[in-house]
Design a protein around this motif. Structure first.
Motif, PDB file in Angstrom:
ATOM      1  N   ARG A  59       0.782  -1.236   0.000  1.00 54.66           N
ATOM      2  CA  ARG A  59       0.000   0.000   0.000  1.00 54.66           C
ATOM      3  C   ARG A  59       0.815   1.288   0.000  1.00 54.66           C
ATOM      4  O   ARG A  59       0.323   2.320  -0.443  1.00 54.66           O
ATOM      5  CB  ARG A  59      -0.884   0.038   1.237  1.00 54.66           C
ATOM      6  CG  ARG A  59      -1.854  -1.079   1.335  1.00 54.66           C
ATOM      7  CD  ARG A  59      -2.570  -1.000   2.644  1.00 54.66           C
ATOM      8  NE  ARG A  59      -3.516  -2.091   2.775  1.00 54.66           N
ATOM      9  CZ  ARG A  59      -4.314  -2.252   3.790  1.00 54.66           C
ATOM     10  NH1 ARG A  59      -4.273  -1.405   4.799  1.00 54.66           N
ATOM     11  NH2 ARG A  59      -5.142  -3.264   3.831  1.00 54.66           N
ATOM     12  N   ALA A  60       2.019   1.247   0.573  1.00 57.47           N
ATOM     13  CA  ALA A  60       2.740   2.498   0.822  1.00 57.47           C
ATOM     14  C   ALA A  60       4.249   2.310   0.740  1.00 57.47           C
ATOM     15  O   ALA A  60       4.755   1.193   0.745  1.00 57.47           O
ATOM     16  CB  ALA A  60       2.362   3.036   2.198  1.00 57.47           C
ATOM     17  N   VAL A  61       4.950   3.457   0.694  1.00 56.04           N
ATOM     18  CA  VAL A  61       6.412   3.481   0.622  1.00 56.04           C
ATOM     19  C   VAL A  61       6.924   4.408   1.728  1.00 56.04           C
ATOM     20  O   VAL A  61       6.371   5.487   1.947  1.00 56.04           O
ATOM     21  CB  VAL A  61       6.893   3.996  -0.755  1.00 56.04           C
ATOM     22  CG1 VAL A  61       8.405   4.029  -0.825  1.00 56.04           C
ATOM     23  CG2 VAL A  61       6.308   3.155  -1.876  1.00 56.04           C
ATOM     24  N   HIS A  62       7.980   3.979   2.403  1.00 51.89           N
ATOM     25  CA  HIS A  62       8.632   4.828   3.407  1.00 51.89           C
ATOM     26  C   HIS A  62       9.729   5.599   2.689  1.00 51.89           C
ATOM     27  O   HIS A  62      10.688   5.009   2.188  1.00 51.89           O
ATOM     28  CB  HIS A  62       9.206   3.966   4.527  1.00 51.89           C
ATOM     29  CG  HIS A  62       9.678   4.755   5.693  1.00 51.89           C
ATOM     30  ND1 HIS A  62      10.455   4.215   6.672  1.00 51.89           N
ATOM     31  CD2 HIS A  62       9.477   6.043   6.062  1.00 51.89           C
ATOM     32  CE1 HIS A  62      10.719   5.130   7.585  1.00 51.89           C
ATOM     33  NE2 HIS A  62      10.140   6.255   7.227  1.00 51.89           N
ATOM     34  N   VAL A  63       9.564   6.909   2.627  1.00 50.14           N
ATOM     35  CA  VAL A  63      10.470   7.775   1.874  1.00 50.14           C
ATOM     36  C   VAL A  63      11.285   8.619   2.841  1.00 50.14           C
ATOM     37  O   VAL A  63      10.747   9.234   3.765  1.00 50.14           O
ATOM     38  CB  VAL A  63       9.675   8.704   0.916  1.00 50.14           C
ATOM     39  CG1 VAL A  63      10.605   9.672   0.208  1.00 50.14           C
ATOM     40  CG2 VAL A  63       8.883   7.883  -0.082  1.00 50.14           C
TER      41      VAL A  63
END
Length: 92
Positions: free
Chosen positions: A62-66
């Motif tokens: 669902r998501a990316v840690h940037v």
């Protein structure tokens, strides 16, 4: 939501997704063996939306840690929806 840190003043800090938003029922984030360059849209606590160059350090379906450096040279990071991130093939 992001928490205050000694790095970036609270209103300028990126708003981050909560773990219940970016993780599935049993899903654990995958850590990047080596961060890779991305371009991502972030929203600050003050409500400003910014497109930043950064590095993807982890992800889920669902998501990316940037992780990125803000316009004042301060390090910051946030979990953002996967649709807000594109890989930078040029590596800049």
């Amino acid at each position: 939501m992001s928490r205050p840190t000694d790095r970036t003043p609270w209103p300028q800090r990126a708003r981050s997704l909560a773990p219940r938003q970016y993780r599935g029922a049993d899903e654990q984030p995958v850590r990047a063996p080596r961060p890779f360059p991305v371009r991502a849209w972030i929203v600050t606590v003050a409500g400003d939306d910014l497109e930043v160059d950064g590095e993807a350090v982890a992800w889920t379906r669902r998501a990316v840690h940037v992780r990125y450096t803000d316009r004042h040279g301060r390090p910051d990071d946030a979990w953002v929806w996967v649709g807000a991130v594109t890989r930078r093939p040029d590596g800049r």
